[in-house]
Enzyme design. Structure first.
Site: not given
Length: 102
Positions: A26, A29
């Protein structure tokens, strides 16, 4: 000492717990990681910060209905006091935590 379960960690009666549900693949993230580390330093001794990889801990992600990453959940005395999916500006994250840290 035995490793504490996720539920034991978030039900800590002492300090609030910020859980960062993330995934290695991600991009947002990865962007949030230094911000989460900064918040952990800023509130050291007043806040626990847990990082939970949704790919390796699907049970915790399912239990809290994490549908996208990153998702942040702030627990206080085992109760969810704030939850947000998506990236959060550092100043906003600090402000939210400040409201719940004694």
């Amino acid at each position: 000492m035995a490793k504490k379960s996720f539920n034991e960690l978030i039900n800590s009666p002492g300090m609030p717990v910020l859980v960062d549900f993330y995934a290695d693949w991600c991009g947002p993230c990865k962007t949030m990681n230094p911000i989460v580390q900064q918040v952990a330093s800023e509130f050291a001794g007043k806040l626990k910060v847990l990082k939970v990889n949704v790919d390796t801990n699907q049970a915790a992600a399912a239990q809290y209905r994490v549908q996208g990453v990153p998702t942040f959940i702030l627990f206080h005395k085992g109760q969810i006091v704030w939850k947000q999916a998506g990236a959060v500006p550092g100043h906003q994250l600090s402000q939210i935590i400040r409201q719940h840290v004694g």
